[in-house]
Design an enzyme around this catalytic site. Structure first.
Site, PDB file in Angstrom:
ATOM      1  N   GLU A 158       0.806  -1.235   0.000  1.00  0.00           N
ATOM      2  CA  GLU A 158       0.000   0.000   0.000  1.00  0.00           C
ATOM      3  C   GLU A 158       0.831   1.274   0.000  1.00  0.00           C
ATOM      4  O   GLU A 158       0.566   2.210   0.772  1.00  0.00           O
ATOM      5  CB  GLU A 158      -0.947  -0.040   1.202  1.00  0.00           C
ATOM      6  N   ASN A 206       1.939  -5.215  -3.125  1.00  0.00           N
ATOM      7  CA  ASN A 206       0.551  -5.518  -2.770  1.00  0.00           C
ATOM      8  C   ASN A 206      -0.245  -4.235  -2.531  1.00  0.00           C
ATOM      9  O   ASN A 206       0.232  -3.337  -1.829  1.00  0.00           O
ATOM     10  CB  ASN A 206       0.556  -6.375  -1.484  1.00  0.00           C
ATOM     11  N   HIS A 211     -10.505  -6.397  -1.760  1.00  0.00           N
ATOM     12  CA  HIS A 211     -11.538  -6.179  -0.735  1.00  0.00           C
ATOM     13  C   HIS A 211     -12.726  -5.536  -1.461  1.00  0.00           C
ATOM     14  O   HIS A 211     -12.739  -4.325  -1.661  1.00  0.00           O
ATOM     15  CB  HIS A 211     -11.010  -5.263   0.370  1.00  0.00           C
ATOM     16  N   GLU A 263      -6.223 -10.826  -0.742  1.00  0.00           N
ATOM     17  CA  GLU A 263      -7.001 -10.552   0.488  1.00  0.00           C
ATOM     18  C   GLU A 263      -8.500 -10.484   0.189  1.00  0.00           C
ATOM     19  O   GLU A 263      -9.234  -9.644   0.710  1.00  0.00           O
ATOM     20  CB  GLU A 263      -6.535  -9.216   1.112  1.00  0.00           C
ATOM     21  N   ASP A 291     -12.292 -10.583   0.034  1.00  0.00           N
ATOM     22  CA  ASP A 291     -13.535 -10.722   0.791  1.00  0.00           C
ATOM     23  C   ASP A 291     -14.539  -9.766   0.157  1.00  0.00           C
ATOM     24  O   ASP A 291     -14.172  -8.864  -0.591  1.00  0.00           O
ATOM     25  CB  ASP A 291     -13.366 -10.484   2.305  1.00  0.00           C
TER      26      ASP A 291
HETATM   27  O1  G3I Z   1      -2.207  -7.855  19.038  1.00  0.00           O
HETATM   28  C1  G3I Z   1      -2.796  -6.714  19.636  1.00  0.00           C
HETATM   29  C2  G3I Z   1      -3.266  -7.099  21.020  1.00  0.00           C
HETATM   30  O2  G3I Z   1      -2.108  -7.398  21.826  1.00  0.00           O
HETATM   31  C3  G3I Z   1      -4.014  -5.913  21.626  1.00  0.00           C
HETATM   32  O3  G3I Z   1      -4.529  -6.310  22.886  1.00  0.00           O
HETATM   33  C4  G3I Z   1      -5.203  -5.570  20.672  1.00  0.00           C
HETATM   34  C5  G3I Z   1      -6.022  -4.400  21.184  1.00  0.00           C
HETATM   35  O4  G3I Z   1      -5.475  -3.216  20.775  1.00  0.00           O
HETATM   36  O5  G3I Z   1      -4.669  -5.199  19.377  1.00  0.00           O
HETATM   37  C6  G3I Z   1      -4.012  -6.299  18.789  1.00  0.00           C
HETATM   38  O6  G3I Z   1      -3.501  -5.873  17.586  1.00  0.00           O
HETATM   39  C7  G3I Z   1      -4.518  -5.737  16.575  1.00  0.00           C
HETATM   40  C8  G3I Z   1      -4.155  -6.702  15.427  1.00  0.00           C
HETATM   41  O7  G3I Z   1      -5.068  -6.488  14.321  1.00  0.00           O
HETATM   42  C9  G3I Z   1      -4.273  -8.148  15.859  1.00  0.00           C
HETATM   43  O8  G3I Z   1      -5.553  -8.435  16.201  1.00  0.00           O
HETATM   44  C10 G3I Z   1      -4.440  -4.301  16.058  1.00  0.00           C
HETATM   45  O9  G3I Z   1      -4.908  -3.433  17.088  1.00  0.00           O
HETATM   46  C11 G3I Z   1      -5.360  -4.153  14.835  1.00  0.00           C
HETATM   47  O10 G3I Z   1      -5.168  -2.857  14.241  1.00  0.00           O
HETATM   48  C12 G3I Z   1      -4.950  -5.191  13.782  1.00  0.00           C
HETATM   49  O11 G3I Z   1      -5.857  -5.044  12.714  1.00  0.00           O
HETATM   50  C13 G3I Z   1      -5.390  -5.649  11.497  1.00  0.00           C
HETATM   51  C14 G3I Z   1      -5.117  -4.532  10.468  1.00  0.00           C
HETATM   52  O12 G3I Z   1      -4.795  -5.144   9.189  1.00  0.00           O
HETATM   53  C15 G3I Z   1      -3.950  -3.655  10.859  1.00  0.00           C
HETATM   54  O13 G3I Z   1      -2.751  -4.408  10.909  1.00  0.00           O
HETATM   55  C16 G3I Z   1      -6.523  -6.555  11.000  1.00  0.00           C
HETATM   56  O14 G3I Z   1      -6.675  -7.663  11.896  1.00  0.00           O
HETATM   57  C17 G3I Z   1      -6.179  -7.097   9.601  1.00  0.00           C
HETATM   58  O15 G3I Z   1      -7.281  -7.809   9.070  1.00  0.00           O
HETATM   59  C18 G3I Z   1      -5.863  -5.918   8.671  1.00  0.00           C
HETATM   60  O16 G3I Z   1      -5.467  -6.448   7.421  1.00  0.00           O
HETATM   61  C19 G3I Z   1      -5.159  -5.498   6.393  1.00  0.00           C
HETATM   62  C20 G3I Z   1      -3.974  -6.032   5.604  1.00  0.00           C
HETATM   63  O17 G3I Z   1      -2.881  -6.243   6.453  1.00  0.00           O
HETATM   64  C21 G3I Z   1      -3.609  -5.075   4.492  1.00  0.00           C
HETATM   65  N1  G3I Z   1      -4.770  -4.770   3.645  1.00  0.00           N
HETATM   66  C22 G3I Z   1      -5.995  -4.356   4.331  1.00  0.00           C
HETATM   67  C23 G3I Z   1      -6.344  -5.353   5.438  1.00  0.00           C
HETATM   68  C24 G3I Z   1      -7.622  -4.925   6.150  1.00  0.00           C
HETATM   69  O18 G3I Z   1      -7.425  -3.687   6.801  1.00  0.00           O
END
Ligand code: G3I
Length: 423
Positions: free
Chosen positions: A194, A239, A279, A308, A310
């Site tokens: 991105e 990506n 997406h 990715e 969905d």
């Molecule tokens: O692991 C921490 C945990 O320790 C903490 O307690 C909790 C509460 O804050 O957060 C957890 O981290 C979260 C992580 O997902 C794991 O669950 C982050 O806050 C949260 O921002 C993160 O969200 C992910 C997001 O990318 C950002 O990295 C989503 O699950 C994931 O589906 C999303 O995926 C992205 C792709 O990487 C790139 N393209 C878009 C896609 C959707 O946004």
């Protein structure tokens, strides 16, 4: 001196018996449970039936074994899979069983991002990422790495530690360490994720990210060259999202992605593939623009991965059955179009079950509060109409053994078989 944690030691994969035995025990238990479930329609067997239509759900035998997505994909010279969460692989038999049964390639949804891997500037924590790799290895599945360089999922210490003077070194060290650890074991890496944002207004379309601010526009080429140095075989991928449709903004963004790829190629930077995140929203109809983009990349000898996928149904206010029908049609039309292109040979959905989709997270939930149904399996691990649409689209792809259907045959114009053979 950077510290390492994880079951894959610096000297390579050495899965700790505790984790592996524990996992295989779970898998065995899951298989045993699955055996029972085979006889009963999904959604039964004492589990509280989750949301979703109470119509007679197909039995497991209708979607497993030779009828699974991975079996059909193998038949058609391609890989199919999903984003996974290691804690679920280890802690939830239904999740582990469904992933094992349906996927020939996995990608950690979050475990290989900087935020998960780098608890401190001189520390790496590979435990969760290793668990995904160990699971995949024990199920004959490939693994994609996601991602080595992104403007999100950046650890909290980054802002106070990474400067213009050391940003390139931090990026290089991270890529050599992370990609080096799994060298020769991963199918592909999202090296840069991105990096294009047309709204930023730059002529090159680059996003105004911390990496651009601190390391300059050369950070992208540096990342690809360093990734190749760390891993001689992984398919190195750029990506991005929002490049699927023929809307003015997405046409512009797709054009900027193509220009970025052409610049990298012209400078001899090692890039093998473009990841189209996909997406989509229910009813979206990616068309000629994306098809042309995919064919242009094939002319350049490049692969295209659907990384990715969905389909959110946020805008649909109808019944579950009606929503599922539109979601399934979006899957079928999109995948049938894309899989007709020989250089599109990998499809991953962003998750496998609606139970854990990011689309039901706080930022994306439906206005009516009803759970989204964007994936091949619903909250209760029942296959949704999208599952059958995905499988049908896979079946529409040319069978394996047909020239151009080997997922690892790098494409280059004029390679075995005339161009027309692929059309
Ligand atoms: O692991 C921490 C945990 O320790 C903490 O307690 C909790 C509460 O804050 O957060 C957890 O981290 C979260 C992580 O997902 C794991 O669950 C982050 O806050 C949260 O921002 C993160 O969200 C992910 C997001 O990318 C950002 O990295 C989503 O699950 C994931 O589906 C999303 O995926 C992205 C792709 O990487 C790139 N393209 C878009 C896609 C959707 O946004």
């Amino acid at each position: 001196m950077a510290e390492y944690a994880g079951v894959i030691g610096k000297e390579g994969i050495k899965a700790s018996p505790k984790t592996r035995r524990e996992f295989l025990m779970n898998a065995a238990a899951a298989a045993a449970a699955g055996g029972l479930a085979t006889a009963l329609p999904l959604g039964c067997g004492g589990r509280k039936a989750g949301p979703g239509p109470q119509a007679a759900a197909p039995t497991l035998s209708a979607v497993n074994g030779p009828r699974s997505l991975r079996a059909h994909a193998a038949e058609h010279g391609m890989l199919v899979g999903c984003a996974v969460v290691p804690e679920k692989l280890d802690g939830e038999p239904d999740y582990a069983r469904t992933v094992a049964e349906q996927a020939s390639i996995l990608v950690p949804e979050n475990a290989l991002k900087w935020a998960a891997l780098r608890p401190a500037p001189d520390q790496y924590d590979f435990r969760k990422a290793d668990d995904v790799v160990v699971f995949a290895l024990s199920h004959d599945q490939k693994v994609r790495g996601h991602n080595l360089c992104w403007h999100e999922a950046i650890p909290s210490w980054f802002a106070g530690t990474v400067t213009k003077d050391n940003a390139a070194q931090f990026l290089t060290q991270h890529i050599l360490t992370v990609a080096g650890r799994y060298a020769g074991k991963l199918h592909s890496w999202d090296v840069v994720n991105e990096a294009i944002d047309v709204k930023g207004g730059r002529p090159d379309g680059l996003r105004d990210s911390p990496w651009l601010q601190l390391a300059g526009p050369g950070y992208i080429e540096l990342a690809f060259r360093t990734a190749r140095q760390a891993d001689a075989t992984a398919l190195l991928t750029y990506n991005d999202y929002g490049i699927e449709l023929d809307t003015p903004e997405q046409i512009d963004k797709r054009g900027q992605v193509m220009m970025l790829v052409r610049r990298l190629k012209a400078r001899g930077a090692p890039i093998d593939a473009v990841g189209v995140q996909s997406h989509l929203s229910a009813g979206d109809a990616p068309g000629a623009g994306l098809q042309h983009f995919v064919r242009e990349l094939r002319e350049m000898g490049m692969l295209v991965f659907i990384t990715e996928l969905d389909v959110n149904d946020r805008k649909l206010a109808d019944s579950v059955a009606d929503r599922d029908a539109v979601v399934a049609k979006t899957y079928r039309d999109f995948l049938t179009m894309m899989l007709a292109e020989p250089n599109v040979n990998v499809v991953l959905t962003w998750g496998i079950t609606d139970r854990y989709t990011w689309l039901n997270g706080p930022k994306n939930a439906r206005p009516d509060g009803k759970p989204e149904r964007p994936l091949p399996f619903d909250y209760d691990y029942s296959p949704t109409p999208a599952f059958f649409a995905e499988r049908d689209a896979i079946d529409s792809r040319r069978r394996s053994g047909h020239p151009g259907s080997d997922p690892y045959a790098p494409f280059s114009p004029g390679q075995s078989g005339s161009r027309s053979e692929y059309q």
